[in-house]
Design a protein around this motif. Structure first.
Motif, PDB file in Angstrom:
ATOM      1  N   ALA A   1     -85.715  49.583  47.104  1.00  0.00           N
ATOM      2  CA  ALA A   1     -86.680  50.681  47.173  1.00  0.00           C
ATOM      3  C   ALA A   1     -86.034  51.902  46.536  1.00  0.00           C
ATOM      4  N   ASN A   2     -86.825  52.888  46.228  1.00  0.00           N
ATOM      5  CA  ASN A   2     -86.332  54.159  45.707  1.00  0.00           C
ATOM      6  C   ASN A   2     -86.403  55.155  46.855  1.00  0.00           C
ATOM      7  N   ALA A   3     -85.319  55.279  47.626  1.00  0.00           N
ATOM      8  CA  ALA A   3     -85.312  56.099  48.846  1.00  0.00           C
ATOM      9  C   ALA A   3     -84.490  57.367  48.655  1.00  0.00           C
ATOM     10  N   MET A   4     -85.169  58.470  48.442  1.00  0.00           N
ATOM     11  CA  MET A   4     -84.501  59.760  48.324  1.00  0.00           C
ATOM     12  C   MET A   4     -84.086  60.227  49.723  1.00  0.00           C
ATOM     13  N   SER A   5     -83.138  61.149  49.779  1.00  0.00           N
ATOM     14  CA  SER A   5     -82.575  61.564  51.071  1.00  0.00           C
ATOM     15  C   SER A   5     -83.615  62.171  52.006  1.00  0.00           C
ATOM     16  N   ASP A   6     -84.598  62.904  51.478  1.00  0.00           N
ATOM     17  CA  ASP A   6     -85.614  63.477  52.363  1.00  0.00           C
ATOM     18  C   ASP A   6     -86.455  62.387  53.019  1.00  0.00           C
ATOM     19  N   ALA A   7     -86.720  61.303  52.291  1.00  0.00           N
ATOM     20  CA  ALA A   7     -87.467  60.177  52.867  1.00  0.00           C
ATOM     21  C   ALA A   7     -86.633  59.473  53.935  1.00  0.00           C
ATOM     22  N   ILE A   8     -85.344  59.288  53.666  1.00  0.00           N
ATOM     23  CA  ILE A   8     -84.460  58.652  54.654  1.00  0.00           C
ATOM     24  C   ILE A   8     -84.378  59.516  55.906  1.00  0.00           C
ATOM     25  N   ALA A   9     -84.204  60.819  55.717  1.00  0.00           N
ATOM     26  CA  ALA A   9     -84.137  61.737  56.865  1.00  0.00           C
ATOM     27  C   ALA A   9     -85.439  61.691  57.669  1.00  0.00           C
ATOM     28  N   GLY A  10     -86.568  61.602  56.972  1.00  0.00           N
ATOM     29  CA  GLY A  10     -87.855  61.504  57.657  1.00  0.00           C
ATOM     30  C   GLY A  10     -87.980  60.229  58.472  1.00  0.00           C
ATOM     31  N   MET A  11     -87.506  59.105  57.916  1.00  0.00           N
ATOM     32  CA  MET A  11     -87.548  57.830  58.652  1.00  0.00           C
ATOM     33  C   MET A  11     -86.623  57.873  59.872  1.00  0.00           C
ATOM     34  N   ILE A  12     -85.477  58.535  59.727  1.00  0.00           N
ATOM     35  CA  ILE A  12     -84.554  58.683  60.859  1.00  0.00           C
ATOM     36  C   ILE A  12     -85.240  59.476  61.967  1.00  0.00           C
ATOM     37  N   ALA A  13     -85.865  60.572  61.602  1.00  0.00           N
ATOM     38  CA  ALA A  13     -86.561  61.406  62.593  1.00  0.00           C
ATOM     39  C   ALA A  13     -87.715  60.647  63.235  1.00  0.00           C
ATOM     40  N   ASP A  14     -88.503  59.933  62.421  1.00  0.00           N
ATOM     41  CA  ASP A  14     -89.645  59.177  62.936  1.00  0.00           C
ATOM     42  C   ASP A  14     -89.215  58.079  63.908  1.00  0.00           C
ATOM     43  N   ASP A  15     -88.006  57.548  63.707  1.00  0.00           N
ATOM     44  CA  ASP A  15     -87.504  56.461  64.551  1.00  0.00           C
ATOM     45  C   ASP A  15     -86.627  56.962  65.696  1.00  0.00           C
ATOM     46  N   GLY A  16     -86.686  58.251  65.982  1.00  0.00           N
ATOM     47  CA  GLY A  16     -85.972  58.784  67.138  1.00  0.00           C
ATOM     48  C   GLY A  16     -84.473  58.962  66.942  1.00  0.00           C
ATOM     49  N   GLY A  17     -84.014  59.078  65.701  1.00  0.00           N
ATOM     50  CA  GLY A  17     -82.601  59.380  65.453  1.00  0.00           C
ATOM     51  C   GLY A  17     -81.816  58.281  64.770  1.00  0.00           C
ATOM     52  N   THR A  18     -82.350  57.068  64.747  1.00  0.00           N
ATOM     53  CA  THR A  18     -81.672  55.964  64.057  1.00  0.00           C
ATOM     54  C   THR A  18     -82.724  55.120  63.356  1.00  0.00           C
ATOM     55  N   HIS A  19     -82.500  54.884  62.057  1.00  0.00           N
ATOM     56  CA  HIS A  19     -83.434  54.072  61.274  1.00  0.00           C
ATOM     57  C   HIS A  19     -82.712  52.852  60.713  1.00  0.00           C
ATOM     58  N   PRO A  20     -83.211  51.640  60.993  1.00  0.00           N
ATOM     59  CA  PRO A  20     -82.593  50.444  60.410  1.00  0.00           C
ATOM     60  C   PRO A  20     -82.923  50.345  58.919  1.00  0.00           C
ATOM     61  N   VAL A  21     -81.890  50.035  58.129  1.00  0.00           N
ATOM     62  CA  VAL A  21     -82.041  49.944  56.678  1.00  0.00           C
ATOM     63  C   VAL A  21     -81.665  48.525  56.242  1.00  0.00           C
ATOM     64  N   PRO A  22     -82.666  47.655  56.012  1.00  0.00           N
ATOM     65  CA  PRO A  22     -82.356  46.302  55.529  1.00  0.00           C
ATOM     66  C   PRO A  22     -81.939  46.340  54.062  1.00  0.00           C
ATOM     67  N   THR A  23     -80.880  45.623  53.733  1.00  0.00           N
ATOM     68  CA  THR A  23     -80.353  45.638  52.373  1.00  0.00           C
ATOM     69  C   THR A  23     -80.652  44.330  51.646  1.00  0.00           C
ATOM     70  N   VAL A  24     -80.475  44.353  50.339  1.00  0.00           N
ATOM     71  CA  VAL A  24     -80.660  43.175  49.499  1.00  0.00           C
ATOM     72  C   VAL A  24     -79.693  42.063  49.911  1.00  0.00           C
ATOM     73  N   GLY A  25     -78.511  42.444  50.393  1.00  0.00           N
ATOM     74  CA  GLY A  25     -77.493  41.475  50.796  1.00  0.00           C
ATOM     75  C   GLY A  25     -77.709  40.863  52.163  1.00  0.00           C
ATOM     76  N   GLY A  26     -78.808  41.213  52.826  1.00  0.00           N
ATOM     77  CA  GLY A  26     -79.108  40.638  54.134  1.00  0.00           C
ATOM     78  C   GLY A  26     -78.510  41.398  55.300  1.00  0.00           C
ATOM     79  N   CYS A  27     -77.847  42.495  55.032  1.00  0.00           N
ATOM     80  CA  CYS A  27     -77.271  43.327  56.096  1.00  0.00           C
ATOM     81  C   CYS A  27     -78.320  44.338  56.556  1.00  0.00           C
ATOM     82  N   THR A  28     -78.138  44.845  57.747  1.00  0.00           N
ATOM     83  CA  THR A  28     -78.956  45.955  58.206  1.00  0.00           C
ATOM     84  C   THR A  28     -78.029  47.097  58.556  1.00  0.00           C
TER      85      THR A  28
END
Length: 188
Positions: free
Chosen positions: A116-143
């Motif tokens: 995905a194309n995730a700019m820092s403001d979008a990541i910060a927004g997802m963190i806030a929306d998820d109550g302080g921690t946002h899971p980030v699934p990666t291409v390598g299968g890690c979260t």
């Protein structure tokens, strides 16, 4: 010659092969590793110019990921610096760079890539929306677990190791790079 010297030489060879970018004027992108980062160039074309990412570039080449990261994406790459790789012992890095460990190296590197194309403001927004921690699934299968620490995005890998985003929002033609200060690892 140490592996880090060999990696630096390999990355410099890629730069000398014609991948050096021209003028940086008015791109709005931050400089990375003393080099201009151009939003009309792809992730690999820009990364080879960063003096802070010679080890990462050599590892991407060794893992046969160059063509992937030059592809259309979009990709978000959390790009560890040479100093981040220096936190790994020379012995461990030497082993990872061996042909017989190419699959493991590729998994580690793709655990730094999001489809995905995730700019820092979008990541910060997802963190806030998820109550302080946002899971980030990666291409390598890690979260990875993204959080905010002050005004800085942090990423915690599956082994509990935390990296800080030190340079955010380096726009690329096929995504974005966020520079980080630690190599992230999958659960092993």
């Amino acid at each position: 010659m140490t592996i880090k010297t060999k990696l630096t030489a390999a990355a410099l060879a890629v730069i000398a092969s014609g991948a050096i970018a021209g003028s940086h004027s008015d791109t709005g992108n931050p400089m990375v590793g003393g080099a201009a980062m151009f939003p009309d160039k792809n992730i690999v074309e820009n990364a080879v110019n960063s003096a802070d990412h010679t080890t990462l570039v050599a590892a991407v080449k060794q893992a046969d990921l160059v063509d992937t990261l030059m592809g259309p994406g979009p990709f978000t790459v959390f790009a560890p610096t040479n100093a981040a790789f220096d936190r790994i012992t020379d012995e461990s890095l030497n082993q990872l760079m061996m042909d017989q460990h190419k699959k493991q190296l590729a998994q580690i590197l793709t655990c730094h890539v999001v489809a995905a194309n995730a700019m820092s403001d979008a990541i910060a927004g997802m963190i806030a929306d998820d109550g302080g921690t946002h899971p980030v699934p990666t291409v390598g299968g890690c979260t990875l677990q993204a959080k905010m620490s002050g005004g800085t995005i942090t990423l915690t890998d599956e082994q509990g190791r935390t990296a800080n985003v030190t340079v955010a929002d380096v726009k690329q033609s096929n995504g974005v790079i966020h520079v980080i200060d630690r190599v992230l690892l999958p659960a092993m």
